[in-house]
Design a protein around this motif. Sequence first.
Motif, PDB file in Angstrom:
ATOM      1  N   THR A 156       0.834  -1.197   0.000  1.00  0.00           N
ATOM      2  CA  THR A 156       0.000   0.000   0.000  1.00  0.00           C
ATOM      3  C   THR A 156       0.873   1.254   0.000  1.00  0.00           C
ATOM      4  OG1 THR A 156      -1.683  -1.174   1.286  1.00  0.00           O
ATOM      5  CG2 THR A 156      -1.825   1.230   1.234  1.00  0.00           C
ATOM      6  N   ALA A 191       0.382   5.225  -8.698  1.00  0.00           N
ATOM      7  CA  ALA A 191       0.563   5.682  -7.322  1.00  0.00           C
ATOM      8  C   ALA A 191       1.744   6.642  -7.263  1.00  0.00           C
ATOM      9  CB  ALA A 191       0.784   4.503  -6.384  1.00  0.00           C
ATOM     10  N   ASP A 273       5.949  -3.857 -12.806  1.00  0.00           N
ATOM     11  CA  ASP A 273       4.555  -3.633 -13.196  1.00  0.00           C
ATOM     12  C   ASP A 273       4.064  -4.804 -14.047  1.00  0.00           C
ATOM     13  OD1 ASP A 273       2.096  -2.282 -13.500  1.00  0.00           O
ATOM     14  OD2 ASP A 273       2.775  -1.368 -15.369  1.00  0.00           O
ATOM     15  N   GLU A 296       0.587  -1.299  -4.915  1.00  0.00           N
ATOM     16  CA  GLU A 296       0.902   0.009  -5.505  1.00  0.00           C
ATOM     17  C   GLU A 296       2.400   0.286  -5.445  1.00  0.00           C
ATOM     18  OE1 GLU A 296      -2.860   2.726  -4.283  1.00  0.00           O
ATOM     19  OE2 GLU A 296      -1.708   1.894  -2.609  1.00  0.00           O
TER      20      GLU A 296
END
Length: 362
Positions: A156, A191, A273, A296
């Motif tokens: 997070t 993010a 990613d 994220e």
Amino acid sequence: MKWRAYAPDVLPLWVAEMDVPLAEPVAEAITEAVRLGDTGYPAGPVYAQALADFTRRRWGWEVPPERTALVPDVMLGVVEVLKLITGPGDAVVVNSPVYTPFYQFVTHLGRRVIEAPLNGAGRLDPAALETAFARAVEGGRRAAYLLCSPHNPTGTVHTADELTGVAARAQAHGVRVVADEIHAPVVLPGAHHVPYLSVPGGEHAFSLMSASKAWNLAGLKAALALAGSEAADDLARMPEEVGHGPSHLGVLAHAAALRHATGWLDSLLEGLDHNRRLLAGLLRRHLPGVGYRPAEGTFLAWLDCRALGLGDDPAAVFLERGRVALNSGPAFGTGGAGHVRLNLATSPEILDEAVRRMASAV
């Protein structure tokens, strides 16, 4: 450690090391230092200046080098900062499930851990923090809040609003914030990392930063403790000998990474990613009962395996039956039972094989 801790037939996706080639500017800096015989004690502001340049370019935030202190690594830096602002028996608040050494180092230091669990979405819970802060300062005791930002193991990335709320709540209770921002450079598309010391109220807090996670330099020890403007006098009390702990070659390597290997970092983030999306697809195909919210930030995946019926510690089953090494969820505190942490910073082929092996264990 990652590839040596288990038998050769085990795929290791546990400890936070990445399967990546070393960034060339870092290799050059180390090689040149060795060629020159520059292998003495660390000294000077080279690391702090490199970090200041990086944070200015990356996040538009200035790190005053004079408000930093060289420390051996992030967790030992956390310990030294906690020594400055708390005493034996005082409380340290953490957001469970959280990085296992938070419990180990804090308790070894003689401080009490108070949990403020994350909410069901894996984010900071204001009500839980309020309760934990109130407990921590009962009887007029000093207390600290050890914030993991980005959060390990969930990945997070805390927002500016969330962090501003944390700062206001901590200040209201007189709780000092210490932010572990070791994964700060590893924030994926969608993010944005907000340095804790940059938010209103962060003036009274501390941060620990290092290039070790983002550039895979755990074996080259070095980190920095940073103080907000109102915490500078506290940081100035850190004993001079703490700065003897980092490796000089570590300082040179980290500085080279921050100054000259940001292109390497950008390529890494593209690969991570890809891997987080790949992992989502592999789990849907082979282990649809596993809950996964793509992170994220960080290169870690927090997997909810409770629906598989493997008990509180699914990692033990995946290791025994599937020969895949993951981190055991219960070690991360409340909220960790039935979960595993998976390190996705590896090749797509290994990630694919690991999920297939995990599926075979169910």
